[in-house]
Design a protein around this motif. Structure first.
Motif, PDB file in Angstrom:
ATOM      1  N   VAL A 108      10.175   8.488   0.066  1.00  0.00           N
ATOM      2  CA  VAL A 108       9.204   9.069  -0.869  1.00  0.00           C
ATOM      3  C   VAL A 108       8.506  10.242  -0.205  1.00  0.00           C
ATOM      4  CG1 VAL A 108       8.819   6.986  -2.228  1.00  0.00           C
ATOM      5  CG2 VAL A 108       7.507   7.339  -0.131  1.00  0.00           C
ATOM      6  N   MET A 109       8.045  11.174  -1.049  1.00  0.00           N
ATOM      7  CA  MET A 109       7.416  12.382  -0.528  1.00  0.00           C
ATOM      8  C   MET A 109       6.044  12.643  -1.150  1.00  0.00           C
ATOM      9  SD  MET A 109       7.919  14.956   1.591  1.00  0.00           S
ATOM     10  CE  MET A 109       9.701  15.093   1.807  1.00  0.00           C
ATOM     11  N   LEU A 158       8.617  -0.376   3.139  1.00  0.00           N
ATOM     12  CA  LEU A 158       9.444  -0.521   1.947  1.00  0.00           C
ATOM     13  C   LEU A 158      10.106   0.796   1.559  1.00  0.00           C
ATOM     14  CD1 LEU A 158       7.181  -2.820  -0.262  1.00  0.00           C
ATOM     15  CD2 LEU A 158       9.318  -3.450   0.874  1.00  0.00           C
ATOM     16  N   ALA A 159       9.393   1.894   1.746  1.00  0.00           N
ATOM     17  CA  ALA A 159       9.942   3.219   1.451  1.00  0.00           C
ATOM     18  C   ALA A 159       9.320   4.195   2.443  1.00  0.00           C
ATOM     19  CB  ALA A 159       9.637   3.641   0.005  1.00  0.00           C
ATOM     20  N   GLY A 181       4.568   6.673   3.798  1.00  0.00           N
ATOM     21  CA  GLY A 181       5.368   5.989   2.802  1.00  0.00           C
ATOM     22  C   GLY A 181       4.662   4.798   2.180  1.00  0.00           C
ATOM     23  N   ILE A 182       5.447   3.785   1.820  1.00  0.00           N
ATOM     24  CA  ILE A 182       4.934   2.579   1.169  1.00  0.00           C
ATOM     25  C   ILE A 182       5.185   1.392   2.093  1.00  0.00           C
ATOM     26  CG2 ILE A 182       5.065   1.109  -0.858  1.00  0.00           C
ATOM     27  CD1 ILE A 182       6.138   3.513  -2.411  1.00  0.00           C
ATOM     28  N   VAL A 211       0.845  -1.195   0.000  1.00  0.00           N
ATOM     29  CA  VAL A 211       0.000   0.000   0.000  1.00  0.00           C
ATOM     30  C   VAL A 211       0.880   1.245   0.000  1.00  0.00           C
ATOM     31  CG1 VAL A 211      -1.891  -1.169   1.187  1.00  0.00           C
ATOM     32  CG2 VAL A 211      -0.217   0.102   2.522  1.00  0.00           C
ATOM     33  N   SER A 212       0.444   2.235  -0.757  1.00  0.00           N
ATOM     34  CA  SER A 212       1.104   3.533  -0.785  1.00  0.00           C
ATOM     35  C   SER A 212       0.218   4.516  -0.039  1.00  0.00           C
ATOM     36  CB  SER A 212       1.316   3.992  -2.230  1.00  0.00           C
ATOM     37  OG  SER A 212       1.905   5.272  -2.282  1.00  0.00           O
ATOM     38  N   THR A 213       0.778   5.189   0.953  1.00  0.00           N
ATOM     39  CA  THR A 213       0.010   6.082   1.802  1.00  0.00           C
ATOM     40  C   THR A 213       0.447   7.529   1.597  1.00  0.00           C
ATOM     41  OG1 THR A 213       1.494   6.121   3.712  1.00  0.00           O
ATOM     42  CG2 THR A 213       0.024   4.223   3.499  1.00  0.00           C
TER      43      THR A 213
END
Length: 376
Positions: free
Chosen positions: A92-93, A82-83, A68-69, A62-64
């Motif tokens: 990630v931003m 994961l990120a 992050g992920i 899932v990407s939030t």
């Protein structure tokens, strides 16, 4: 439905203003092996806004917008970040980032228009290895919207126009090692440059966003029309005025297409900003089955598995899984309200009761997951 010639092929043309037949579509009409998945709530996995979801055979990604992920097991147990959210290496931003999961090769690909417009982030799902892949397109300064990777080597990308930085190449292909193979210099006749690609039943399909009325199959560096739609009303994407319409087509499978049309019913000028703000009607959703040649108005898909009647967002994944997500606080209210209604079916009451046994308003999201039935 009319059938028209497009580059020597006969394709369906959906006349959106002329559709009269109506039909009810239920979630269980299209999906089987349906289950509810609770994403485990821990100190490291607590999220507020879930933006993108991938449900595979072995794990869920899932990407939030704020955390992050994240990776979960197929049953919803939290596995790892994961990120992470941030500006450092491997972080990630951009909340609107898109993700592509190559489950066969255990790799996650994501774009980030805020941190790195010029490259993609690849994360090894099991290894945690971080790799950046530079984009080699030359058609403009816009950032990449979608990524699809085939055979662990070919990366197909679409661009997203940024204000003041138009792109003349809505789709391009390169290797994961960073070598440009081709880019398509083909802006839509209406001036649209934003594109979207989807992987459906092993093939890549393309459409122009914000006004494009045709779905294409991507074959090498050619766009082959598959289906188109038409309305006699002016497009609201070009001019927002009373009576103009927003239209769209969405590919679910090679044979099943979902679309919609909504109308501007009023336009009010904001006194402070001087900007026109339109009032838009609810979307009238339609479904076209290419096998039968039938097109129907459906209102919206009914979530009969949970007994809900209100519209919900349904995501169709490349692996033919359908996913709907629910925030716990709203989900609890819906489930509790439905559970206490008189005369509901016993199997539905039992299903809702099982959910209520573990559902807490402070939990992470819950996922409704089903597999598209064969033949669709």
């Amino acid at each position: 439905v009319e059938y028209v010639d497009a580059n020597g092929e006969t394709i369906p043309k959906i006349m959106l203003d002329l559709i009269e037949d109506e039909a009810e579509v239920k979630f269980t009409d299209w999906f089987e092996n349906i289950r509810m998945i609770e994403l485990e709530t821990t100190e490291n996995s607590l999220m507020r806004h879930l933006m993108r979801t991938y449900v595979g055979e072995e794990y869920i990604i899932v990407s939030t917008a704020d955390h992050g992920i994240l990776q979960f097991s197929s049953s919803g147990k939290f596995v790892r970040v994961l990120a992470a959210q941030g500006g450092g290496p491997g972080e990630v931003m951009d909340a609107n980032r898109n993700i592509f999961v190559d489950e066969k090769n255990d790799k996650l690909y994501t774009t980030d228009g805020q941190l790195h417009r010029d490259k993609a982030l690849c994360v090894g799902i099991n290894s945690g290895e971080i790799t950046y892949i530079p984009f080699r397109n030359t058609g403009g300064e816009s950032h990449v919207r979608d990524i699809i990777v085939l055979n662990d080597s070919l990366m197909y990308c679409t661009t997203m126009q940024v204000r003041g930085s138009p792109s003349t190449c809505p789709v391009f292909c390169q290797t994961t090692s960073g070598r440009l193979l081709w880019e398509m210099n083909k802006t839509h006749p209406k001036g649209i440059t934003n594109g979207q690609i989807r992987l459906v039943d092993g093939e890549i399909y393309f459409r122009y966003l914000f006004g494009g009325d045709t779905i294409f199959r991507l074959e090498e560096d050619e766009l082959l029309p598959v289906i188109t739609s038409w309305s006699d009303h002016p497009s609201a994407y070009e001019k927002q005025e009373i009576g103009s319409v927003y239209t769209g087509l969405y590919l679910m499978t090679k044979n099943l297409f979902k679309g919609g049309i909504s109308r501007i019913t009023d336009v009010v000028v904001d006194e402070r900003s001087g900007r026109a703000r339109p009032t838009i009607s609810d979307s009238e959703e339609i479904v076209f089955n290419q096998k039968t040649g039938q097109v129907h108005k459906i209102g919206s898909i009914k979530n009969d598995y949970l007994g809900f009647n209100d519209p919900f967002y349904l995501q169709i994944l490349p692996n033919r899984k359908g996913v709907a997500r629910y925030e716990a606080v709203d989900f609890y209210e819906k489930v509790d309200s439905m559970y206490h209604l008189p005369d509901i079916a016993k199997n539905l009451k039992s299903r809702l009761g099982t959910i209520l046994e573990t559902l807490d308003e402070n939990d992470n999201h819950w996922l409704l997951v089903g597999e598209l039935k064969k033949g669709l």
